[in-house]
Design a protein around this motif. Sequence first.
Motif, mmCIF file in Angstrom:
data_model
loop_
_atom_site.group_PDB
_atom_site.id
_atom_site.type_symbol
_atom_site.label_atom_id
_atom_site.label_comp_id
_atom_site.label_asym_id
_atom_site.label_seq_id
_atom_site.Cartn_x
_atom_site.Cartn_y
_atom_site.Cartn_z
ATOM 1 N N LEU A 249 0.820 -1.218 0.000
ATOM 2 C CA LEU A 249 0.000 0.000 0.000
ATOM 3 C C LEU A 249 0.854 1.269 0.000
ATOM 4 O O LEU A 249 0.610 2.181 -0.769
ATOM 5 N N HIS A 250 1.864 1.290 0.861
ATOM 6 C CA HIS A 250 2.634 2.527 1.030
ATOM 7 C C HIS A 250 3.569 2.749 -0.168
ATOM 8 O O HIS A 250 4.218 1.803 -0.629
ATOM 9 N N PRO A 251 3.636 3.990 -0.687
ATOM 10 C CA PRO A 251 4.531 4.246 -1.830
ATOM 11 C C PRO A 251 5.975 3.817 -1.578
ATOM 12 O O PRO A 251 6.658 3.387 -2.505
ATOM 13 N N GLY A 287 5.912 16.568 8.467
ATOM 14 C CA GLY A 287 4.800 15.723 8.004
ATOM 15 C C GLY A 287 5.249 14.305 7.761
ATOM 16 O O GLY A 287 5.909 13.687 8.597
ATOM 17 N N CYS A 288 4.918 13.767 6.594
ATOM 18 C CA CYS A 288 5.382 12.416 6.227
ATOM 19 C C CYS A 288 6.857 12.517 5.852
ATOM 20 O O CYS A 288 7.226 13.279 4.948
ATOM 21 N N ARG A 289 7.695 11.730 6.519
ATOM 22 C CA ARG A 289 9.146 11.828 6.280
ATOM 23 C C ARG A 289 9.527 11.359 4.872
ATOM 24 O O ARG A 289 10.628 11.602 4.419
ATOM 25 N N ARG A 293 10.492 12.276 -1.447
ATOM 26 C CA ARG A 293 10.795 11.231 -2.449
ATOM 27 C C ARG A 293 9.528 10.632 -3.050
ATOM 28 O O ARG A 293 9.609 9.707 -3.858
ATOM 29 N N CYS A 294 8.374 11.130 -2.639
ATOM 30 C CA CYS A 294 7.121 10.473 -3.016
ATOM 31 C C CYS A 294 6.453 11.161 -4.202
ATOM 32 O O CYS A 294 6.222 12.372 -4.184
ATOM 33 N N ALA A 295 6.092 10.353 -5.199
ATOM 34 C CA ALA A 295 5.435 10.899 -6.397
ATOM 35 C C ALA A 295 3.976 11.271 -6.116
ATOM 36 O O ALA A 295 3.348 11.971 -6.922
ATOM 37 N N ILE A 300 -1.090 18.091 2.446
ATOM 38 C CA ILE A 300 -1.131 17.622 3.838
ATOM 39 C C ILE A 300 0.104 16.785 4.201
ATOM 40 O O ILE A 300 0.554 16.777 5.343
ATOM 41 N N CYS A 301 0.671 16.087 3.189
ATOM 42 C CA CYS A 301 1.832 15.213 3.459
ATOM 43 C C CYS A 301 3.011 16.014 4.008
ATOM 44 O O CYS A 301 3.838 15.493 4.749
ATOM 45 N N MET A 302 3.102 17.282 3.616
ATOM 46 C CA MET A 302 4.234 18.103 4.047
ATOM 47 C C MET A 302 3.996 18.703 5.430
ATOM 48 O O MET A 302 4.911 19.190 6.075
ATOM 49 N N ALA A 318 0.829 3.909 6.973
ATOM 50 C CA ALA A 318 0.873 5.295 7.450
ATOM 51 C C ALA A 318 1.018 6.184 6.222
ATOM 52 O O ALA A 318 2.136 6.485 5.790
ATOM 53 N N CYS A 319 -0.098 6.543 5.631
ATOM 54 C CA CYS A 319 -0.051 7.310 4.375
ATOM 55 C C CYS A 319 -1.388 8.032 4.196
ATOM 56 O O CYS A 319 -2.451 7.444 4.406
ATOM 57 N N TRP A 320 -1.302 9.295 3.806
ATOM 58 C CA TRP A 320 -2.535 10.091 3.631
ATOM 59 C C TRP A 320 -3.361 9.624 2.439
ATOM 60 O O TRP A 320 -4.501 10.046 2.271
ATOM 61 N N LEU A 321 -2.838 8.731 1.616
ATOM 62 C CA LEU A 321 -3.652 8.199 0.504
ATOM 63 C C LEU A 321 -4.770 7.312 1.033
ATOM 64 O O LEU A 321 -5.743 7.047 0.344
HETATM 65 FE FE1 SF4 Z 1 3.477 9.902 -0.135
HETATM 66 FE FE2 SF4 Z 1 1.887 11.495 1.269
HETATM 67 FE FE3 SF4 Z 1 1.662 8.874 1.527
HETATM 68 FE FE4 SF4 Z 1 3.774 10.153 2.502
HETATM 69 S S1 SF4 Z 1 1.673 10.387 3.172
HETATM 70 S S2 SF4 Z 1 3.815 8.273 1.354
HETATM 71 S S3 SF4 Z 1 4.089 11.719 0.966
HETATM 72 S S4 SF4 Z 1 1.258 10.070 -0.307
#
Ligand code: SF4
Length: 325
Positions: A249-251, A287-289, A293-295, A300-302, A318-321
Amino acid sequence: MSEEILRIEGLRVYFYTYAGVVKAIEGVDLSIRRGECFGLVGETGCGKSVTMRAVVRLIPPPGRIVSGKIYFEGVNVLELPESEIRKIRGRKIGFIVQEPMSALDPLYRVGYQAGEPLLVHKLIRDKKEMWRRVISLFKTVSIPEPAKRVRNYPHELSGGMKQRVVIATALSCNPDLIIADEPTTNVDVTIQAQILDLLRDLRNKYGTTLILVTHNLGIVAEMCDRVAVMYAGQIVELAKVHDIFKEPLHPYTKGLLEAVPVITKSREVRLKPIPGTIPNLINPPSGCRFHPRCAHAKAICMKERPPLTEVKPDHFAACWLYTKR
Ligand code: SF4
């Protein structure tokens, strides 16, 4: 659900260096079930080993456990006096270290070193019994000519043999939990296969809980029941091994799986590296560490760290998606 043997809640470990405070572990929660083989994976420096060292309270200076709780068999080990944690190390929790040469003292015979936990924890009457038990342990871990090998010094053994001695030491007190930190990093593939077979056999024979710390996804697929993926000091995904390989699930997990080299029919080696590098944990991204590097990163991720959420039964990310605010 099986009984829980280890629970980590809100663990934070920081290293106080001259360059600044390295936030190596930032809010790790984990629950390990009795009898399972649990994999902890991630790139070098993501905090896997530090998390496991915190379990036995062996964080080297200038590191410090800043906050959190670690329950082993229901007792918070972080609240125990040093004399009590010593009774757990080796006796209840065996630790197989990454580098056998640093674990073995060059001045003592390997047999004595493997038997020392039995003496320390008073599980034997005398040294004669210790040598007998160590020879039997060496047989268990398939060291040839065990009666002769117990008298060797570390420099007289190959890398694979030294790793077996370290495994024998971890097993000596028949612990409930074995933490194996990259147990096959410094050995060739043949020895690697033998060591993994050995760990699998021991688990089947004694029902020991095994935590396997590794960066090798092949080992996880072969050995583990469940796996947690760490990135920059945090757990980003946790699931049964089958589910993570079938539907990550997680990028970051997807990136890790795509980065595994594949040999095509034309003998080309294909792999897709994850863009960017692991962040500096003195000033980790907000935010999300993983966001630099995430496409899929969005606003909100930042700003906010995504919570570890159960997206599917027993599959957490652990992902806002996957999480609504
Ligand atoms: Fe990418 Fe945002 Fe998920 Fe982090 S929370 S992995 S930046 S989509």
